[in-house]
Design a protein around this motif. Structure first.
Motif, PDB file in Angstrom:
ATOM      1  N   ALA A   1       0.838  -1.209   0.000  1.00  0.00           N
ATOM      2  CA  ALA A   1       0.000   0.000   0.000  1.00  0.00           C
ATOM      3  C   ALA A   1       0.874   1.261   0.000  1.00  0.00           C
ATOM      4  N   ALA A   2       1.914   1.282   0.851  1.00  0.00           N
ATOM      5  CA  ALA A   2       2.822   2.434   0.897  1.00  0.00           C
ATOM      6  C   ALA A   2       3.533   2.620  -0.443  1.00  0.00           C
ATOM      7  N   TRP A   3       3.927   1.499  -1.049  1.00  0.00           N
ATOM      8  CA  TRP A   3       4.580   1.545  -2.364  1.00  0.00           C
ATOM      9  C   TRP A   3       3.630   2.135  -3.408  1.00  0.00           C
ATOM     10  N   ARG A   4       2.381   1.687  -3.391  1.00  0.00           N
ATOM     11  CA  ARG A   4       1.403   2.210  -4.360  1.00  0.00           C
ATOM     12  C   ARG A   4       1.173   3.712  -4.183  1.00  0.00           C
ATOM     13  N   LEU A   5       1.298   4.191  -2.946  1.00  0.00           N
ATOM     14  CA  LEU A   5       1.089   5.621  -2.669  1.00  0.00           C
ATOM     15  C   LEU A   5       2.270   6.479  -3.115  1.00  0.00           C
ATOM     16  N   GLY A   6       3.391   5.831  -3.497  1.00  0.00           N
ATOM     17  CA  GLY A   6       4.561   6.558  -3.999  1.00  0.00           C
ATOM     18  C   GLY A   6       5.770   6.530  -3.089  1.00  0.00           C
ATOM     19  N   ALA A   7       5.678   5.786  -1.960  1.00  0.00           N
ATOM     20  CA  ALA A   7       6.806   5.755  -1.016  1.00  0.00           C
ATOM     21  C   ALA A   7       7.959   4.895  -1.510  1.00  0.00           C
ATOM     22  N   GLY A   8       7.673   3.959  -2.415  1.00  0.00           N
ATOM     23  CA  GLY A   8       8.706   3.053  -2.925  1.00  0.00           C
ATOM     24  C   GLY A   8       8.826   3.146  -4.430  1.00  0.00           C
ATOM     25  N   ARG A   9       9.608   2.234  -4.991  1.00  0.00           N
ATOM     26  CA  ARG A   9       9.829   2.249  -6.442  1.00  0.00           C
ATOM     27  C   ARG A   9       9.686   0.851  -7.025  1.00  0.00           C
ATOM     28  N   ALA A  10       9.253   0.788  -8.283  1.00  0.00           N
ATOM     29  CA  ALA A  10       9.135  -0.489  -8.997  1.00  0.00           C
ATOM     30  C   ALA A  10      10.458  -0.838  -9.673  1.00  0.00           C
TER      31      ALA A  10
ATOM     32  N   ASP B   1      -4.972  -4.381  19.573  1.00  0.00           N
ATOM     33  CA  ASP B   1      -5.763  -3.199  19.947  1.00  0.00           C
ATOM     34  C   ASP B   1      -7.255  -3.444  19.688  1.00  0.00           C
ATOM     35  N   ARG B   2      -8.104  -2.935  20.594  1.00  0.00           N
ATOM     36  CA  ARG B   2      -9.554  -3.047  20.459  1.00  0.00           C
ATOM     37  C   ARG B   2     -10.061  -1.835  19.683  1.00  0.00           C
ATOM     38  N   VAL B   3     -10.986  -2.063  18.752  1.00  0.00           N
ATOM     39  CA  VAL B   3     -11.541  -0.964  17.954  1.00  0.00           C
ATOM     40  C   VAL B   3     -13.064  -1.043  17.937  1.00  0.00           C
ATOM     41  N   ALA B   4     -13.690   0.122  17.757  1.00  0.00           N
ATOM     42  CA  ALA B   4     -15.138   0.206  17.540  1.00  0.00           C
ATOM     43  C   ALA B   4     -15.387   0.430  16.052  1.00  0.00           C
ATOM     44  N   ALA B   5     -16.569   0.096  15.591  1.00  0.00           N
ATOM     45  CA  ALA B   5     -16.922   0.352  14.190  1.00  0.00           C
ATOM     46  C   ALA B   5     -16.770   1.849  13.921  1.00  0.00           C
ATOM     47  N   GLY B   6     -16.092   2.186  12.821  1.00  0.00           N
ATOM     48  CA  GLY B   6     -15.876   3.591  12.475  1.00  0.00           C
ATOM     49  C   GLY B   6     -14.580   4.174  12.965  1.00  0.00           C
ATOM     50  N   ASP B   7     -13.864   3.457  13.852  1.00  0.00           N
ATOM     51  CA  ASP B   7     -12.557   3.947  14.316  1.00  0.00           C
ATOM     52  C   ASP B   7     -11.561   3.989  13.153  1.00  0.00           C
ATOM     53  N   VAL B   8     -10.661   4.971  13.190  1.00  0.00           N
ATOM     54  CA  VAL B   8      -9.628   5.065  12.143  1.00  0.00           C
ATOM     55  C   VAL B   8      -8.558   3.999  12.399  1.00  0.00           C
ATOM     56  N   LEU B   9      -8.287   3.178  11.383  1.00  0.00           N
ATOM     57  CA  LEU B   9      -7.258   2.141  11.468  1.00  0.00           C
ATOM     58  C   LEU B   9      -5.910   2.674  10.984  1.00  0.00           C
ATOM     59  N   LEU B  10      -5.947   3.496   9.927  1.00  0.00           N
ATOM     60  CA  LEU B  10      -4.703   4.048   9.372  1.00  0.00           C
ATOM     61  C   LEU B  10      -5.020   5.213   8.458  1.00  0.00           C
ATOM     62  N   GLU B  11      -3.957   5.983   8.157  1.00  0.00           N
ATOM     63  CA  GLU B  11      -4.043   7.065   7.177  1.00  0.00           C
ATOM     64  C   GLU B  11      -3.223   6.693   5.952  1.00  0.00           C
ATOM     65  N   LEU B  12      -3.765   6.993   4.787  1.00  0.00           N
ATOM     66  CA  LEU B  12      -3.041   6.829   3.526  1.00  0.00           C
ATOM     67  C   LEU B  12      -2.584   8.226   3.097  1.00  0.00           C
ATOM     68  N   ARG B  13      -1.288   8.377   2.800  1.00  0.00           N
ATOM     69  CA  ARG B  13      -0.751   9.689   2.450  1.00  0.00           C
ATOM     70  C   ARG B  13      -0.087   9.621   1.072  1.00  0.00           C
ATOM     71  N   THR B  14      -0.413  10.543   0.189  1.00  0.00           N
ATOM     72  CA  THR B  14       0.156  10.529  -1.163  1.00  0.00           C
ATOM     73  C   THR B  14       0.122  11.922  -1.784  1.00  0.00           C
ATOM     74  N   ASP B  15       0.988  12.131  -2.766  1.00  0.00           N
ATOM     75  CA  ASP B  15       0.968  13.374  -3.542  1.00  0.00           C
ATOM     76  C   ASP B  15       0.100  13.242  -4.786  1.00  0.00           C
ATOM     77  N   ASP B  16      -0.398  12.029  -5.060  1.00  0.00           N
ATOM     78  CA  ASP B  16      -1.158  11.746  -6.281  1.00  0.00           C
ATOM     79  C   ASP B  16      -2.436  11.006  -5.876  1.00  0.00           C
ATOM     80  N   ALA B  17      -3.553  11.734  -5.857  1.00  0.00           N
ATOM     81  CA  ALA B  17      -4.817  11.173  -5.367  1.00  0.00           C
ATOM     82  C   ALA B  17      -5.261   9.940  -6.161  1.00  0.00           C
TER      83      ALA B  17
ATOM     84  N   ARG C   1      -3.647   7.444  -6.802  1.00  0.00           N
ATOM     85  CA  ARG C   1      -3.017   6.238  -6.256  1.00  0.00           C
ATOM     86  C   ARG C   1      -3.789   5.653  -5.059  1.00  0.00           C
ATOM     87  N   ILE C   2      -4.738   6.415  -4.525  1.00  0.00           N
ATOM     88  CA  ILE C   2      -5.345   6.035  -3.246  1.00  0.00           C
ATOM     89  C   ILE C   2      -6.197   4.772  -3.345  1.00  0.00           C
ATOM     90  N   GLU C   3      -6.969   4.654  -4.415  1.00  0.00           N
ATOM     91  CA  GLU C   3      -7.933   3.539  -4.490  1.00  0.00           C
ATOM     92  C   GLU C   3      -7.257   2.177  -4.396  1.00  0.00           C
TER      93      GLU C   3
END
Length: 425
Positions: A348-357, A377-393, A395-397
């Motif tokens: 996922a990080a690679w797809r966002l642009g953090a790595g190279r092919a 870790d215990r979570v409730a429905a709707g809790d944030v699990l992670l953030e995706l960060r990229t310079d190219d939107a 790539r997010i999907e």
């Protein structure tokens, strides 16, 4: 004329025979000089992958790789020297806090590092997210910084094990990266050529590592420890878990920020645990009696870090790059996080642009994944699990799909074998 032909060396290994010292010396030298073609070395690498090599063959192959270039002489450095090498993983920023910490304990750390490829991050890419920092140093600059500051993280010079640089690129595109004799000789030829007196190996095991299997990892660790000791380098290996990313930050500037947190006395517990475990091994191997936990708490390692960054033109106080787009992934149901697969998060990080092919591709310094939870870790429905960060939107999907598939939520906390799986000396 040597009387040795590349095709005869390939056939010998293809048919399961041990290569002679003369064959190994010739083929490594001839490949470095361009006499043996890439397609011939590709065939030999595949034969080595399928047929293996004896300890004597691996030792000779490693010696031939070292002999292809120069060896650094660190005898002018007034402190004992120790280095660490990790076989690579996801969120593995340990070199960044470890090098200044060990330097602050009185050991000189000559850390020649590499760039990321695929789902694993590269130390040089992370450090290049710091404004002004440069990876390339001359041998004179390298030695001067080692003496004055005590720690250097930089790119290996062109003259160090050139056979390895050529063969490494070839293995990556020919499906022969996993060959244990070639992994071991690649790592150890560079580390022995750099002239360090002691070496601690962090051999990663799990989905986010080259070695998925514990027994395979043990074989690689034993092979490398033997190569180091036979060359007069005090060598020890720790086998460490890479089924879950290390820490919470994955991506270049993300990981620098987390490393600075560790140096400031905070940071995720797993990053701190592994940094201290490797520091203790490096100090013991170098024969220095110091308590890295106390040194970390004193702030001396942070001073060391700032001196290292400044020595290579960087500004340790400058703001780090941030990504233009951030999107969150939320839990669809309540429960306990049972799995956070390192490979999936790395992809996922690679797809966002953090790595190279491909090795010539640029990386995006601000791109990556910021975890908000870890297994257990215990979570409730709707809790944030992670953030995706990229310079190219755009790539997010695809990255979101990989990240979502990497996380499983269940009813019971997962059993954990811990971070440290084994020690081989």
């Amino acid at each position: 004329m040597s009387g040795i032909a590349a095709v005869d060396v390939i056939r010998a290994k293809r048919d399961g025979h041990a290569l002679s010292d003369a064959q190994i010396d010739w083929v490594v030298d001839a490949y470095t000089k361009g006499v043996v073609a890439d397609e011939q070395m590709s065939a030999l690498a595949m034969a080595i992958l399928l047929r293996g090599m004896s300890p004597a063959e691996i030792a000779r192959w490693t010696a031939a790789m070292i002999a292809s270039g120069e060896r650094l002489d660190l005898s002018a450095v007034s402190r004992p020297t120790a280095d660490k090498h990790s076989t690579g993983g996801v969120g593995d920023k340990i070199t960044l806090p470890l090098t200044p910490l060990v330097a602050a304990c009185g050991v000189a750390v000559p850390q020649l590092s590499g760039r990321g490829l695929g789902h694993t991050g590269g130390t040089l890419d992370k450090l290049e997210s710091i404004p002004g920092w440069r990876a390339r140093l001359s041998n004179q600059e390298f030695l001067a910084q080692l003496q004055d500051v005590g720690g250097v993280i930089c790119a290996a010079g062109e003259g160090l094990a050139p056979a390895d640089r050529k063969l490494y690129a070839l293995r990556d595109v020919t499906g022969t990266v996993e060959a244990i004799p070639l992994i071991a000789s690649s790592i150890m030829s560079k580390k022995i050529a750099e002239g360090t007196g002691a070496l601690v190996l962090d051999v990663k095991v799990g989905s986010g590592a080259f070695m998925k299997d514990l027994e395979q990892a043990r074989e690689l660790a034993r092979t490398m420890v033997r190569l180091g000791k036979d060359s007069g380098v005090t060598t020890v290996a720790l086998l460490t878990d890479m089924s879950t990313p290390l820490g919470l930050a994955v991506g270049n500037a993300n990981e620098v920020a987390e490393s600075v947190e560790v140096l400031a006395g905070g940071g995720p517990s797993d990053v701190v645990e592994l940094t201290l475990a490797l520091a203790r091994e490096m100090l013991a191997a170098a024969g220095v009696d110091a308590d890295p936990e106390k040194v970390l708490a004193s702030g001396a390692a942070m001073d060391s870090w700032k001196a290292m960054i400044r020595a290579q033109g960087g500004d340790p106080d400058a703001a780090l790059p941030t990504a233009a787009h951030t999107e969150v992934l939320r839990a669809e149901s309540a429960g306990v996080v049972t799995t956070m697969d390192a490979y999936g998060i790395g992809v996922a990080a690679w797809r966002l642009g953090a790595g190279r092919a491909r090795k010539e591709d640029p990386v995006s310094f601000g791109a990556g994944v910021q975890l908000k939870v870890k297994p257990g870790d215990r979570v409730a429905a709707g809790d944030v699990l992670l953030e995706l960060r990229t310079d190219d939107a755009s790539r997010i999907e695809a990255a979101r799909a990989d990240a979502a598939a990497a996380i499983k939520i269940g009813t019971a906390a997962p059993a954990s074998a811990g971070l440290l799986l084994d020690r081989i000396a």
